[in-house]
Design a protein around this motif. Structure first.
Motif, PDB file in Angstrom:
ATOM      1  N   ALA A   1      24.259 -18.379  -0.314  1.00 45.72           N
ATOM      2  CA  ALA A   1      23.860 -17.871  -1.635  1.00 45.72           C
ATOM      3  C   ALA A   1      22.518 -17.157  -1.616  1.00 45.72           C
ATOM      4  CB  ALA A   1      23.807 -19.028  -2.631  1.00 45.72           C
ATOM      5  N   ARG A   2      21.934 -17.009  -0.445  1.00 48.63           N
ATOM      6  CA  ARG A   2      20.629 -16.366  -0.367  1.00 48.63           C
ATOM      7  C   ARG A   2      20.641 -15.315   0.743  1.00 48.63           C
ATOM      8  NH1 ARG A   2      19.777 -21.835  -1.165  1.00 48.63           N
ATOM      9  NH2 ARG A   2      18.589 -22.383  -3.044  1.00 48.63           N
ATOM     10  N   GLY A   3      19.654 -14.464   0.726  1.00 51.31           N
ATOM     11  CA  GLY A   3      19.483 -13.502   1.791  1.00 51.31           C
ATOM     12  C   GLY A   3      20.446 -12.332   1.708  1.00 51.31           C
ATOM     13  N   PHE A   4      20.805 -11.822   2.902  1.00 50.82           N
ATOM     14  CA  PHE A   4      21.586 -10.586   2.996  1.00 50.82           C
ATOM     15  C   PHE A   4      22.953 -10.709   2.335  1.00 50.82           C
ATOM     16  CE2 PHE A   4      24.919  -8.307   5.348  1.00 50.82           C
ATOM     17  CZ  PHE A   4      24.535  -6.994   5.083  1.00 50.82           C
ATOM     18  N   LEU A   5      23.634 -11.821   2.561  1.00 48.80           N
ATOM     19  CA  LEU A   5      24.979 -11.978   2.019  1.00 48.80           C
ATOM     20  C   LEU A   5      24.976 -11.962   0.501  1.00 48.80           C
ATOM     21  CD1 LEU A   5      27.919 -12.342   2.761  1.00 48.80           C
ATOM     22  CD2 LEU A   5      27.581 -14.827   2.740  1.00 48.80           C
ATOM     23  N   HIS A   6      23.953 -12.538  -0.104  1.00 49.23           N
ATOM     24  CA  HIS A   6      23.845 -12.535  -1.559  1.00 49.23           C
ATOM     25  C   HIS A   6      23.687 -11.111  -2.088  1.00 49.23           C
ATOM     26  CE1 HIS A   6      21.499 -12.632  -5.327  1.00 49.23           C
ATOM     27  NE2 HIS A   6      22.282 -13.650  -5.632  1.00 49.23           N
ATOM     28  N   ASP A   7      22.787 -10.336  -1.472  1.00 47.59           N
ATOM     29  CA  ASP A   7      22.577  -8.964  -1.910  1.00 47.59           C
ATOM     30  C   ASP A   7      23.798  -8.096  -1.631  1.00 47.59           C
ATOM     31  OD1 ASP A   7      20.040  -9.749  -2.637  1.00 47.59           O
ATOM     32  OD2 ASP A   7      19.148  -9.136  -0.722  1.00 47.59           O
ATOM     33  N   PHE A   8      24.412  -8.303  -0.465  1.00 42.55           N
ATOM     34  CA  PHE A   8      25.574  -7.491  -0.097  1.00 42.55           C
ATOM     35  C   PHE A   8      26.756  -7.774  -1.015  1.00 42.55           C
ATOM     36  CE2 PHE A   8      29.384  -6.681   2.534  1.00 42.55           C
ATOM     37  CZ  PHE A   8      29.192  -5.323   2.759  1.00 42.55           C
ATOM     38  N   SER A   9      26.890  -9.017  -1.454  1.00 40.97           N
ATOM     39  CA  SER A   9      27.988  -9.354  -2.356  1.00 40.97           C
ATOM     40  C   SER A   9      27.845  -8.627  -3.688  1.00 40.97           C
ATOM     41  CB  SER A   9      28.035 -10.870  -2.590  1.00 40.97           C
ATOM     42  OG  SER A   9      26.864 -11.325  -3.269  1.00 40.97           O
ATOM     43  N   GLY A  10      26.599  -8.414  -4.123  1.00 40.88           N
ATOM     44  CA  GLY A  10      26.389  -7.662  -5.349  1.00 40.88           C
ATOM     45  C   GLY A  10      26.896  -6.236  -5.223  1.00 40.88           C
ATOM     46  N   VAL A  11      26.652  -5.619  -4.077  1.00 40.11           N
ATOM     47  CA  VAL A  11      27.132  -4.253  -3.844  1.00 40.11           C
ATOM     48  C   VAL A  11      28.655  -4.224  -3.816  1.00 40.11           C
ATOM     49  CG1 VAL A  11      27.111  -2.308  -2.247  1.00 40.11           C
ATOM     50  CG2 VAL A  11      25.031  -3.653  -2.594  1.00 40.11           C
ATOM     51  N   VAL A  12      29.251  -5.199  -3.107  1.00 37.90           N
ATOM     52  CA  VAL A  12      30.709  -5.232  -2.977  1.00 37.90           C
ATOM     53  C   VAL A  12      31.366  -5.418  -4.339  1.00 37.90           C
ATOM     54  CG1 VAL A  12      32.650  -6.542  -2.033  1.00 37.90           C
ATOM     55  CG2 VAL A  12      30.656  -6.060  -0.604  1.00 37.90           C
ATOM     56  N   VAL A  13      30.842  -6.333  -5.128  1.00 37.50           N
ATOM     57  CA  VAL A  13      31.427  -6.587  -6.447  1.00 37.50           C
ATOM     58  C   VAL A  13      31.255  -5.385  -7.361  1.00 37.50           C
ATOM     59  CG1 VAL A  13      31.244  -8.026  -8.517  1.00 37.50           C
ATOM     60  CG2 VAL A  13      31.181  -9.077  -6.260  1.00 37.50           C
ATOM     61  N   PHE A  14      30.127  -4.677  -7.252  1.00 35.67           N
ATOM     62  CA  PHE A  14      29.935  -3.489  -8.073  1.00 35.67           C
ATOM     63  C   PHE A  14      30.927  -2.401  -7.677  1.00 35.67           C
ATOM     64  CE2 PHE A  14      27.974   0.610  -9.008  1.00 35.67           C
ATOM     65  CZ  PHE A  14      27.719   0.459 -10.352  1.00 35.67           C
ATOM     66  N   VAL A  15      31.144  -2.235  -6.382  1.00 38.72           N
ATOM     67  CA  VAL A  15      32.142  -1.261  -5.920  1.00 38.72           C
ATOM     68  C   VAL A  15      33.532  -1.672  -6.411  1.00 38.72           C
ATOM     69  CG1 VAL A  15      33.255  -0.278  -3.877  1.00 38.72           C
ATOM     70  CG2 VAL A  15      30.778  -0.571  -3.923  1.00 38.72           C
ATOM     71  N   PHE A  16      33.796  -2.970  -6.421  1.00 37.76           N
ATOM     72  CA  PHE A  16      35.067  -3.474  -6.940  1.00 37.76           C
ATOM     73  C   PHE A  16      35.232  -3.119  -8.419  1.00 37.76           C
ATOM     74  CE2 PHE A  16      37.213  -7.032  -9.150  1.00 37.76           C
ATOM     75  CZ  PHE A  16      38.487  -6.869  -8.627  1.00 37.76           C
ATOM     76  N   GLY A  17      34.162  -3.289  -9.197  1.00 40.03           N
ATOM     77  CA  GLY A  17      34.219  -2.922 -10.609  1.00 40.03           C
ATOM     78  C   GLY A  17      34.425  -1.423 -10.806  1.00 40.03           C
ATOM     79  N   PHE A  18      33.792  -0.618  -9.955  1.00 36.85           N
ATOM     80  CA  PHE A  18      33.962   0.825 -10.048  1.00 36.85           C
ATOM     81  C   PHE A  18      35.390   1.219  -9.690  1.00 36.85           C
ATOM     82  CE2 PHE A  18      32.769   5.237  -8.460  1.00 36.85           C
ATOM     83  CZ  PHE A  18      32.679   5.752  -9.737  1.00 36.85           C
ATOM     84  N   ALA A  19      35.995   0.511  -8.719  1.00 32.14           N
ATOM     85  CA  ALA A  19      37.391   0.779  -8.363  1.00 32.14           C
ATOM     86  C   ALA A  19      38.316   0.473  -9.544  1.00 32.14           C
ATOM     87  CB  ALA A  19      37.782  -0.042  -7.142  1.00 32.14           C
ATOM     88  N   ILE A  20      38.003  -0.591 -10.281  1.00 32.34           N
ATOM     89  CA  ILE A  20      38.800  -0.915 -11.472  1.00 32.34           C
ATOM     90  C   ILE A  20      38.704   0.214 -12.491  1.00 32.34           C
ATOM     91  CG2 ILE A  20      39.025  -2.498 -13.417  1.00 32.34           C
ATOM     92  CD1 ILE A  20      38.145  -4.740 -11.627  1.00 32.34           C
ATOM     93  N   MET A  21      37.538   0.822 -12.621  1.00 25.80           N
ATOM     94  CA  MET A  21      37.387   1.934 -13.545  1.00 25.80           C
ATOM     95  C   MET A  21      38.262   3.116 -13.135  1.00 25.80           C
ATOM     96  SD  MET A  21      35.368   0.698 -15.764  1.00 25.80           S
ATOM     97  CE  MET A  21      35.250   2.195 -16.732  1.00 25.80           C
ATOM     98  N   PHE A  22      38.388   3.365 -11.831  1.00 27.14           N
ATOM     99  CA  PHE A  22      39.275   4.424 -11.367  1.00 27.14           C
ATOM    100  C   PHE A  22      40.729   4.100 -11.713  1.00 27.14           C
ATOM    101  CE2 PHE A  22      35.908   6.129  -8.580  1.00 27.14           C
ATOM    102  CZ  PHE A  22      36.139   7.486  -8.776  1.00 27.14           C
ATOM    103  N   VAL A  23      41.098   2.842 -11.574  1.00 28.77           N
ATOM    104  CA  VAL A  23      42.461   2.435 -11.944  1.00 28.77           C
ATOM    105  C   VAL A  23      42.697   2.651 -13.435  1.00 28.77           C
ATOM    106  CG1 VAL A  23      44.061   0.487 -12.071  1.00 28.77           C
ATOM    107  CG2 VAL A  23      42.627   0.792 -10.045  1.00 28.77           C
ATOM    108  N   LEU A  24      41.693   2.341 -14.256  1.00 31.41           N
ATOM    109  CA  LEU A  24      41.816   2.555 -15.699  1.00 31.41           C
ATOM    110  C   LEU A  24      41.963   4.034 -16.027  1.00 31.41           C
ATOM    111  CD1 LEU A  24      39.173   0.026 -17.084  1.00 31.41           C
ATOM    112  CD2 LEU A  24      41.662  -0.149 -17.227  1.00 31.41           C
TER     113      LEU A  24
END
Length: 237
Positions: free
Chosen positions: A197-220
């Motif tokens: 929950a800390r360090g690189f993996l925490h920050d990287f997960s934020g990027v991945v989830v944001f890209v996931f949300g942007f992909a949902i917008m493309f689907v919409l």
């Protein structure tokens, strides 16, 4: 903004009125005056807004209304560069923190993982997690709204209701993506320890989830493009 202004260059060349406007000078003078007042008073948000307003008044004053009308979207898009005031962030982020913590607690418990919530804290068997202000999702909401407006502008389907629906969908998509991130962080912290929950993996997960949300917008965008509203002629038939 410069790119969108450049894409409208042919329409700017064919503008029927490139004469200056007196009202543009009024807007420019007013915005510059408000900028000085906000700058002296230390109101950073107002001063930053007046920078965009002054640019709008300058273009209106020099080239006229028809020129400004073509550049409405590029100039309006510049408002997204103005940071959200900290006061507004503090008011909105805390309820979002509590909401994300509460829903994430329910999601984590679905996986038979013992979890206890107290405020914005998640207490697991081996560790504890704090859903901080940065994890409230407010910044993701603003970013996805900006990107959804870009998608709506680039989607030349002529249906304004689809564009409005797309922009409005950015808010729940960002909130759901943020809750998904917090829930996954809690599950991984339970399985592999709090270092996940800390360090690189925490920050990287934020990027991945944001890209996931942007992909949902493309689907919409794709789903909305497939939807059609029957015309009056079709309804009469």
């Amino acid at each position: 903004s410069l790119y969108f202004g450049w894409t409208n260059r042919e329409e700017l060349k064919s503008s029927d009125n490139t004469r200056g406007s007196f009202w543009g000078g009024v807007v420019l003078t007013l915005c510059l005056t408000l900028y000085l007042i906000c700058y002296i008073g230390g109101v950073a948000f107002g001063a930053r807004l007046m920078i965009v307003g002054s640019l709008t008044g300058l273009i209106w004053n020099c080239f006229g209304w028809s020129f400004l009308r073509v550049l409405t979207f590029p100039l309006g898009f510049l408002f997204f560069m103005v940071p959200i005031p900290d006061t507004f962030l503090n008011i909105v982020s805390f309820p979002l923190q509590l909401q994300a913590t509460e829903i994430s607690t329910w999601v984590i418990s679905l996986f038979s993982i013992p979890v206890y919530r107290e405020g914005n804290m998640l207490y697991l068997a081996q560790t504890q997690l704090a859903v901080a202000e940065a994890c409230s999702g407010i910044r993701s909401v603003v970013s996805l709204i900006m990107l959804s407006i870009l998608l709506a502008y680039l989607t030349n389907n002529g249906n304004w209701w689809k564009k409005i629906v797309l922009v409005l969908c950015a808010i729940p998509v960002a909130l759901v993506a943020n809750i998904f991130r917090v829930s996954c962080t809690g599950i991984l912290a339970h399985l592999y320890g709090d270092q996940v929950a800390r360090g690189f993996l925490h920050d990287f997960s934020g990027v991945v989830v944001f890209v996931f949300g942007f992909a949902i917008m493309f689907v919409l965008v794709r789903l909305l493009s497939l939807m059609t509203v029957p015309s009056a002629r079709d309804k009469s038939i």
